[in-house]
Design a protein around this motif. Sequence first.
Motif, PDB file in Angstrom:
ATOM      1  N   PHE A 204      26.725  36.702  33.015  1.00 11.42           N
ATOM      2  CA  PHE A 204      26.433  36.848  34.440  1.00 11.42           C
ATOM      3  C   PHE A 204      25.878  35.559  35.023  1.00 11.42           C
ATOM      4  O   PHE A 204      25.077  34.858  34.412  1.00 11.42           O
ATOM      5  N   SER A 205      26.319  35.266  36.250  1.00  8.89           N
ATOM      6  CA  SER A 205      25.791  34.135  37.005  1.00  8.89           C
ATOM      7  C   SER A 205      25.619  34.568  38.456  1.00  8.89           C
ATOM      8  O   SER A 205      26.472  35.283  39.002  1.00  8.89           O
ATOM      9  N   PRO A 206      24.514  34.161  39.091  1.00  6.77           N
ATOM     10  CA  PRO A 206      24.348  34.485  40.521  1.00  6.77           C
ATOM     11  C   PRO A 206      25.510  33.992  41.375  1.00  6.77           C
ATOM     12  O   PRO A 206      25.801  34.559  42.432  1.00  6.77           O
ATOM     13  N   ASP A 207      26.187  32.944  40.894  1.00  2.64           N
ATOM     14  CA  ASP A 207      27.347  32.435  41.634  1.00  2.64           C
ATOM     15  C   ASP A 207      28.456  33.481  41.726  1.00  2.64           C
ATOM     16  O   ASP A 207      29.279  33.444  42.646  1.00  2.64           O
ATOM     17  N   ASP A 208      28.491  34.396  40.747  1.00  2.09           N
ATOM     18  CA  ASP A 208      29.495  35.467  40.791  1.00  2.09           C
ATOM     19  C   ASP A 208      29.366  36.279  42.081  1.00  2.09           C
ATOM     20  O   ASP A 208      30.372  36.699  42.674  1.00  2.09           O
ATOM     21  N   LEU A 209      28.136  36.500  42.507  1.00  2.55           N
ATOM     22  CA  LEU A 209      27.897  37.288  43.720  1.00  2.55           C
ATOM     23  C   LEU A 209      28.280  36.497  44.966  1.00  2.55           C
ATOM     24  O   LEU A 209      28.806  37.057  45.934  1.00  2.55           O
TER      25      LEU A 209
END
Length: 288
Positions: A204-209
Amino acid sequence: MKNFSPEDFKVTSKISLKNSPTKLVIDKADDQLEDLRKELGKLQDTMYAHSKYAVLVCLQGMDTSGKDSLIREVFKEFNVRGVVVHSFKVPTELELNHDYLWRHYIALPARGKFGVFNRTHYENVLVTRVHPEYILGENIPTVNTVQDIDDAFWDARFEQINNFEKHIANNGTIIFKFFLNLSKDEQKYRLLRRLDKQEKNWKFSPDDLKERKLWNNYQACYEDAINRTSKPHAPWYTIPADDKDSARYMVAKIIYDTLKKYTDIQEPELDDKIKVNMALYRKELEKE
């Protein structure tokens, strides 16, 4: 769905991703894949000995569409010498000092081998189209500001990609391009799973959001890229990706069924001199 043909998913005319299915369940897909990947492994051994064709498998899809696990499951029975996987990430400084196709060109498979591109040269008309400011890092002489990146720029880039694929196809590379068509709801589920399962947290990466908020932009760019570049020598296949087992089986079957049509792919014949002396060679070995 029991039976299907590669033609069912091949893009041969203009498509709309909004109207393309994201989920299709095949009965016992996992069991069928287990048998099929063994046959693929045998076919790859023959292609390695034949050494006339290379195979390039291109995988594209939104985050969480299942590219990594598909590679693991489809190519599990391959001899490691016969398949090379390249996962293309943000270009390095060295790569940015060359044209955008350079890093893909040098990663192409040799004849007799399979090459798998996990994300591909199409990132250069997908993520850079959604984020045109990334193009500035390529130091292209004619591009000094984002305003220089106009429709003509993208037209030229699509032409370059089509020419690249035509060139390698003409020189013996069999090209498969798969778009793993994931629904937004399924992506949400898979992102939540990355948060909920400790062993998945690292993915998971915040960039995914941040990228998820640009879903419609990406869908529009994918649709345009697929419609502009699906050619007889380098076809796109839109694969419903919400059911991972079925998606993996579909990709494997399309590759296998297509390659089996190449009737010239055969193990090479032994040299006549070797054939004549087979008994002699056996006798020599048995005397040791």
